[in-house]
Scaffold this motif. Structure first.
Motif: not given
Length: 884
Positions: A370, A374, A378, A384, A387, A390-391, A394
């Motif tokens: 992870c 991340n 970014s 970036k 959120e 982004k998950r 992840l």
């Protein structure tokens, strides 16, 4: 005094029209629009009430007659005094009427608010008159589209939503702060706007931009998977070399570990190229010197790991899986997935595992994956700045971490669903089956291929304890497999209770200030106890690998496991090793070094399973004609093989203990299947894991990671947990007099700054001064950013703040327009809304808060932490909360 709107779990959302409409009484609308649609208080006919008569109905949340009637958060109906200039009506009673307990009239409901405005109404009996703002009363003007004041007002944000900042109704956002919850709805809307704007681009440039945007995800997946596999190979090779350097060195090359140094030597003990540090003719002197070196190196490696963690990256301690689950659920923990955390996690993990403490590296590899994800995410703006987006990747990184930890790509995908992606409330419902699962599978495959290219063991295996079984199991072994499942469930319950208790004691006692001495003590005790025991002296991964193997696969005998003449002593040693390992693991898991729980739990179960397998094998050989061993005779006629394989019992026992600790089921079954490659053992593994989980669930359905999440106080709503309390939102909400809110009129830049300094709340409902009609919600970060930007652009502190447009006000002066930062469509529910349905809204929509309103009047607020606190409150009969 409780202030739930300041607990860090605040947020915004879009209105659930169907749910809210269903929750409201017939013919009554609830929303911010009620402030503009409602007529002035002076124009509403007032029905005189006879002296002493109660106003309203006996239902605490029943219909209210006039809009200027204020219903407090506790359910009492309070008739406001007549509007300014309105004549008194003879016989009218303005005294408040209190309903039956537990609803009580509020005391000082308007005296505590942060609005600091003059309502223009005389104070009603029992209600304190609000104070004037600093510098006197300021009235903001209407800022209508195209009006001169709109052009003169200080805009703190961009009008254009084409940059993907979301719709105007949901308001704009600044970067999420540390220990806050993301707004899933806003980020999803933001992504839809961005994609819609991309589709508007035409020509070759538009096609090129869309192709590059679509390829970014797969490029990131490829990079994340490859780097994760390479880092896992580095950790494995480095940890093996440090573990072996405690015993000696290779004369052919100092950089070679014992496995590579003795590659051409069949017997490990007969390798002449490996030189021990203790070289003495006296056996006792050699053993004592080796013992001392073993203890000293263990303490040095452990302390070095603890110093790195404490000095450079405190978030590198532990396994990281509880925090990863919380982050996937929408919580923001800055620097937990940063570059320094990744670097110290890798180095500290190598040192901690090499020290010989009862911990593993498999769980922390999920955190490492992870962190890699991340860092790469970014570098791309669309991830970036979003959120929620982004998950998505992840969660796929979790699959890559498990893939390189166990050499199980498919098991990694299922792990990301069962443990990791279960945290993604919004993602699971809509995106996981089609998009995220495919990405997780691809990333897990790339990570496994990268680790295979590194080939850290030079055997073609991805993990050290990967084995292959060629013999099938027999029907008489099934009860023993079930017994291992029962023991695994009991062990999991014991471990969770004792480890959580010890971690709680560590957080609240003097131990929290002595992290490095605690690590040194644990390493010292572990080394002193482990060296005399032959099964504890070896590295935990090597111990599990030797316990899994069949005796026909190994050239030598690992501490007498295959010696039929020493069965009693071997069984006793294995059981003692399991008991000692339990105590050491309970004390070790939670210290301030990178540490996992997978391998220690598997080692404990493997020791017990191997001991049981050896005992059953001896029983079968002693009584081959017993009726339960009839299947062995049939098998011996076709194949000249052993009837009972003790290694399979070790594998099943490892799965049972791991299931008892983590409460994993489907993913663990597939992981064990990929480790063994024996399809015939899927059924006993499934049965054992289910039994272990059932036994563990009797004493609590939460695994060790969920318990640690609760212990650390993270705002995580478990999607697999059902809320069974039958109550309404009114019994859970934070009342109006206990929260901080903002009046839509009468504020200046200075008064808002004073309010921010006086409270730590993360967000504020915005209400109309007459009737507390809800107009919207603004976050603390957005409000502070807007005020700072206004001051930077030269706005005076006395300049009024504009939260709403009022056509009755004159358009004569400028102000700081804060409306772009307001969420004008927050989720609002009726006070009678069932909490069990509200919990589902929080889970499925990823909400941070909801406002409790009645006919547009603000009554209170419910945040995610309020839901968590209420779910943990003991209940009495009929679902009532215990107060004593």
């Amino acid at each position: 005094m409780r202030r739930s709107n300041g607990d860090g779990a605040d947020g915004d959302g879009e209105a659930l029209l169907s749910l809210v409409s269903a929750a409201e009484p017939m013919g009554q609308a609830d929303g911010a629009a009620g402030a503009a649609a409602s007529p002035p208080a002076s124009s509403v006919p007032r029905t005189p009430a006879p002296p002493g008569a109660a106003f309203g109905t006996s239902d605490p949340f029943g219909p209210l007659n006039p809009p200027d009637t204020f219903m407090s958060a506790f359910g009492a109906h309070q008739a406001l005094a007549p509007a300014a200039g309105e004549p008194q009506v003879p016989g009218r009673t303005w005294a408040p009427q209190t309903l039956d307990p537990p609803f009580q009239a509020p005391e000082g409901a308007t005296a505590r608010h942060r609005g600091k405005v003059d309502f223009g109404l005389p104070p009603a009996p029992g209600l304190a008159r609000p104070r004037q703002p600093l510098g006197g009363l300021l009235r903001t003007s209407s800022v209508r589209s195209g009006s001169p004041s709109r052009r003169r007002s200080m805009r703190t944000g961009d009008d254009d939503d084409d940059d993907g900042r979301g719709s105007a109704a949901a308001g704009r956002r600044v970067a999420y702060g540390d220990f806050t919850t993301i707004d899933w709805i806003h980020d999803s809307t933001k992504e839809r706007v961005r994609v819609r704007n991309l589709r508007k681009l035409t020509g070759f440039w538009g096609v090129a931009v869309r192709v590059w945007d679509a390829s970014q995800t797969w490029l990131l997946i490829l990079l994340m998977g490859a780097v994760t596999g390479w880092l896992a190979g580095f950790i494995v090779v480095s940890e093996q070399w440090l573990s072996d350097i405690r015993d000696g060195r290779c004369s052919a090359g100092f950089y070679l570990n014992r496995h590579f140094c003795c590659w051409l030597t069949p017997q490990r003990d007969q390798c002449s190229d490996w030189v021990h540090w203790a070289s003495s003719d006296d056996d006792w002197a050699r053993w004592s010197l080796q013992y001392m070196i073993y203890v000293v190196t263990a303490v040095v490696f452990a302390v070095a790991s603890a110093i790195l963690v404490k000095t450079y990256a405190p978030y590198a301690a532990g396994s990281g899986i509880p925090e990863v689950k919380t982050i996937l659920g929408g919580f923001v923990i800055r620097r937990f997935l940063g570059v320094w955390t990744l670097l110290i996690k890798c180095l500290g993990l190598v040192l901690a595992v090499a020290s010989g403490m009862s911990l593993g590296k498999e769980g922390p590899l999920v955190h490492v994956a992870c962190c890699v994800g991340n860092i790469f995410l970014s570098l791309f703006r669309k991830f970036k700045s979003n959120e929620a987006k982004k998950r998505e990747l992840l969660s796929a990184a979790c699959a890559a971490g498990v893939s390189v930890a166990f050499g199980a790509p498919i098991g990694g995908v299922l792990f990301s669903l069962e443990v990791g992606l279960a945290s993604l409330h919004v993602e699971v419902s809509y995106y996981f089956p089609y998009k995220t699962m495919w990405r997780s599978f691809f990333m897990a495959m790339v990570a496994a291929i990268s680790l295979q290219l590194v080939n850290p063991f030079r055997t073609g295996k991805l993990v050290l304890f990967q084995v292959t079984y060629n013999r099938d199991w027999h029907g008489f072994e099934l009860p023993f497999f079930i017994l291992l499942g029962i023991l695994g469930g009991l062990y999991g319950t014991l471990f969770i209770k004792l480890n959580v208790w010890y971690n709680s004691y560590r957080k609240t006692s003097w131990l929290k200030n002595w992290a490095i001495p605690e690590v040194a003590t644990v390493a010292l005790v572990t080394a002193l106890v482990s060296f005399p025991f032959r099964f504890l002296r070896e590295n935990t991964g090597e111990l599990v690998a030797n316990l899994f193997r069949e005796c026909t696969e190994v050239d030598g005998d690992f501490h007498g496991l295959c010696n039929s003449t020493q069965m009693t002593g071997v069984i006793t040693s294995l059981l003692v090793a399991a008991a000692v390992k339990i105590v050491l693991t309970i004390a070790t898991f939670g210290i301030r070094v990178p540490a996992g729980i997978f391998i220690p739990s598997m080692a404990i179960g493997a020791c017990v399973g191997r001991a049981l397998g050896i005992a059953i094998q001896a029983w079968q050989k002693a009584m081959p004609d017993l009726w339960i061993f009839t299947s062995c005779k049939v098998a011996s006629q076709t194949k000249a093989t052993e009837c009972v394989t003790p290694g399979t019992y070790a594998m099943v026992g490892a799965a049972a203990s791991l299931a008892g600790v983590t409460r994993m089921s489907v993913s663990l079954t597939v992981i064990m299947f990929e480790l063994t490659g024996a399809l015939s053992y899927v059924l006993p593994i499934m049965i054992t894991i289910l039994v272990a989980k059932w036994i563990g669930d009797i004493h609590g359905k939460h695994g060790i990671y969920d318990r640690l999440i609760a212990l650390n106080g993270y705002p995580f709503l478990n999607p697999n947990e059902e809320y069974t309390h039958s109550t309404s939102a009114a019994n859970v909400m934070t009342r109006l007099e206990d929260i901080d809110w903002i009046s839509a009129t009468g504020h200046t830049v200075d008064s808002l700054d004073e309010m921010l300094r006086a409270t730590s709340c993360k967000g504020f409902p915005i209400v109309h001064p007459k009737g507390f009609l809800t107009l919207g919600y603004i976050g603390r970060a957005e409000l502070k950013f807007a005020l700072d930007k206004a001051r930077g652009e030269g706005s005076a502190g006395s300049m009024p703040a504009i939260f709403t447009s009022d056509p009755t006000l004159e358009d004569t002066f400028a102000g700081v327009d804060l409306r772009p930062w307001i969420d004008h469509t927050p989720v609002k529910i009726h006070p009678r809304f069932p909490v069990d349905m509200l919990v589902e809204l929080f889970k499925k929509m990823g909400l941070r808060y909801v406002l409790i309103t009645r006919n547009g009047q603000l009554l209170g607020i419910i945040t995610k932490k309020d839901i968590l606190k209420d779910s943990q409150t003991p209940r009495g009969p009929w679902g009532r909360r215990w107060t004593g």
